[in-house]
Design a protein around this motif. Sequence first.
Motif, mmCIF file in Angstrom:
data_model
loop_
_atom_site.group_PDB
_atom_site.id
_atom_site.type_symbol
_atom_site.label_atom_id
_atom_site.label_comp_id
_atom_site.label_asym_id
_atom_site.label_seq_id
_atom_site.Cartn_x
_atom_site.Cartn_y
_atom_site.Cartn_z
ATOM 1 N N THR A 161 34.996 47.779 24.556
ATOM 2 C CA THR A 161 33.855 47.142 25.209
ATOM 3 C C THR A 161 34.011 45.632 25.074
ATOM 4 O OG1 THR A 161 32.445 49.016 24.679
ATOM 5 C CG2 THR A 161 31.356 46.958 25.308
ATOM 6 N N MET A 162 34.006 44.952 26.211
ATOM 7 C CA MET A 162 34.156 43.490 26.228
ATOM 8 C C MET A 162 32.825 42.867 26.645
ATOM 9 S SD MET A 162 37.866 43.185 28.117
ATOM 10 C CE MET A 162 37.279 44.136 29.511
ATOM 11 N N THR A 163 32.346 41.950 25.846
ATOM 12 C CA THR A 163 31.094 41.266 26.131
ATOM 13 C C THR A 163 31.391 39.810 26.454
ATOM 14 O OG1 THR A 163 29.896 42.717 24.624
ATOM 15 C CG2 THR A 163 28.831 40.647 25.246
ATOM 16 N N LEU A 164 31.073 39.398 27.678
ATOM 17 C CA LEU A 164 31.273 38.019 28.104
ATOM 18 C C LEU A 164 29.976 37.255 27.951
ATOM 19 C CD1 LEU A 164 33.426 38.562 31.328
ATOM 20 C CD2 LEU A 164 34.165 38.431 28.954
ATOM 21 N N ASN A 165 30.031 36.078 27.376
ATOM 22 C CA ASN A 165 28.825 35.293 27.109
ATOM 23 C C ASN A 165 28.437 34.388 28.262
ATOM 24 O OD1 ASN A 165 30.779 33.320 26.935
ATOM 25 N ND2 ASN A 165 30.740 33.242 24.692
ATOM 26 N N GLN A 166 29.023 34.607 29.435
ATOM 27 C CA GLN A 166 28.665 33.836 30.622
ATOM 28 C C GLN A 166 29.015 34.645 31.862
ATOM 29 O OE1 GLN A 166 31.349 30.406 31.248
ATOM 30 N NE2 GLN A 166 32.452 31.098 29.414
ATOM 31 N N THR A 167 28.371 34.298 32.960
ATOM 32 C CA THR A 167 28.609 35.013 34.205
ATOM 33 C C THR A 167 29.837 34.444 34.890
ATOM 34 O OG1 THR A 167 26.225 35.399 34.469
ATOM 35 C CG2 THR A 167 27.613 35.663 36.420
ATOM 36 N N LEU A 168 30.833 35.338 35.138
ATOM 37 C CA LEU A 168 32.107 34.905 35.716
ATOM 38 C C LEU A 168 32.428 35.744 36.937
ATOM 39 C CD1 LEU A 168 34.216 34.550 32.443
ATOM 40 C CD2 LEU A 168 33.149 32.707 33.739
ATOM 41 N N PRO A 196 38.557 37.670 20.017
ATOM 42 C CA PRO A 196 38.237 36.874 21.212
ATOM 43 C C PRO A 196 38.811 37.473 22.490
ATOM 44 C CG PRO A 196 39.987 35.817 19.977
ATOM 45 C CD PRO A 196 39.536 36.977 19.131
ATOM 46 N N ILE A 197 38.133 37.152 23.593
ATOM 47 C CA ILE A 197 38.591 37.481 24.942
ATOM 48 C C ILE A 197 38.778 36.156 25.671
ATOM 49 C CG2 ILE A 197 38.036 38.634 27.101
ATOM 50 C CD1 ILE A 197 36.257 40.519 25.469
ATOM 51 N N THR A 198 39.953 35.951 26.250
ATOM 52 C CA THR A 198 40.284 34.666 26.872
ATOM 53 C C THR A 198 40.665 34.855 28.330
ATOM 54 O OG1 THR A 198 42.598 34.824 26.196
ATOM 55 C CG2 THR A 198 41.110 33.701 24.682
ATOM 56 N N ILE A 199 40.423 33.770 29.089
ATOM 57 C CA ILE A 199 40.883 33.670 30.472
ATOM 58 C C ILE A 199 41.535 32.295 30.608
ATOM 59 C CG2 ILE A 199 40.241 33.580 32.914
ATOM 60 C CD1 ILE A 199 37.960 35.444 32.331
ATOM 61 N N ASN A 200 42.831 32.299 30.921
ATOM 62 C CA ASN A 200 43.589 31.043 31.049
ATOM 63 C C ASN A 200 43.477 30.185 29.789
ATOM 64 O OD1 ASN A 200 44.415 31.716 33.654
ATOM 65 N ND2 ASN A 200 42.642 30.717 34.589
ATOM 66 N N GLY A 201 43.510 30.831 28.624
ATOM 67 C CA GLY A 201 43.477 30.119 27.359
ATOM 68 C C GLY A 201 42.100 29.751 26.854
ATOM 69 N N LYS A 202 41.030 29.995 27.595
ATOM 70 C CA LYS A 202 39.669 29.650 27.166
ATOM 71 C C LYS A 202 38.931 30.924 26.763
ATOM 72 C CE LYS A 202 35.262 27.793 28.833
ATOM 73 N NZ LYS A 202 34.992 27.073 27.578
ATOM 74 N N GLN A 203 38.272 30.881 25.579
ATOM 75 C CA GLN A 203 37.521 32.051 25.129
ATOM 76 C C GLN A 203 36.226 32.167 25.922
ATOM 77 O OE1 GLN A 203 36.863 32.269 20.926
ATOM 78 N NE2 GLN A 203 35.483 34.021 21.041
ATOM 79 N N VAL A 204 36.030 33.376 26.487
ATOM 80 C CA VAL A 204 34.841 33.618 27.311
ATOM 81 C C VAL A 204 33.994 34.761 26.759
ATOM 82 C CG1 VAL A 204 35.927 32.748 29.410
ATOM 83 C CG2 VAL A 204 36.167 35.165 28.810
ATOM 84 N N GLY A 205 34.437 35.365 25.685
ATOM 85 C CA GLY A 205 33.667 36.476 25.120
ATOM 86 C C GLY A 205 34.363 37.059 23.914
#
Length: 333
Positions: A80-87, A54-63
């Motif tokens: 390679t990091m794949t984010l499942n939403q536009t941030l 997992p990839i997290t931002i502030n404790g929330k998984q974003v990719g």
Amino acid sequence: MKISNETKIGALTCISIVLLILGFNFLKGKSFTGKNEHFYAVFDNIQGLANSNPITINGKQVGTVTATDGGRDMRRIVVTMTLNQTLDIPDNSVVTIVPSILGTTSMDIKLGNNSALYKNGDTILTKATMGTIDEAFQKIDPVLIEVKKAVGSLDSVLRNVNGLLDDNAKEAIKGTMLNLNKTTANLAISSASLQNMLDPQTGAVGKTMNNLSSVTGTLAKNNDQIEQTLTNVNKTTANLANLDLQKTLTTLNGTIDQLKTQLSSESGTAGKFLNNASLYNNLNATANKINLLLDDIRVHPKRYVSISVFGKKDKSEPLAVPLPDTVNAPYTH
């Protein structure tokens, strides 16, 4: 139209293969909507990071991590990091690897504060981190070294002290330790006594506090009466303050002076009474006459009162001077 069993089996097989591919892609972090964004990060050591972590931002998984490539030399590994939403990721953000002893290694993006943003396909800045175990040992190791040095120094000091102390000094130290034990025992007894004193039920302090609480409760109940008493005292003091005591004392002094003047003067009645001797002489003469009359009545009562029907009246001469009195002071002439 009748569908054969072979056709049904073939259709189910195709559907299963499609679902398998979609599920595998989903586990890899790929979005079905096609709105994925890809970013890259370069590390010297990925600490066990693998695909689908997992990839997290502030404790929330974003990719998720979709690929790790270290090339042939493996000195620099591109993740390679794949984010499942536009941030919106500021261009001074930093990505770090978060290792875990019991869990799954993950990546964490620390957002920056710049207004400029990373674009899809950019490489994000990285910050190297040590493994959890390595970091723990790095913190413990200096402490262990210092403890080892302190133990060595303490051992040297004890040896030096042991060499300096003779048998008498050792016996004195032993006696001091015994006295210290007695002192600690006395302190324990004193502590128990103090505990008994502080006991809320039977202790002296507890009883004192209960009495104090009772007194304060009584004062609280009689608060209205106390306020009324204080009000009366205030009124009394105010009335006393309003009295013109100086004027009263001045008047009294004047009256005393007038009385002194009248008593010292022979023109007034009181002055004549106190200062003129004729009044004293007249009173003295009157007293002598009364005494003479009383003695004559006592000696010749028949002259004044007849107490017998057939008796005769006393015709003797009356007394010319009072009879001598041996009990009281003699009469004055």
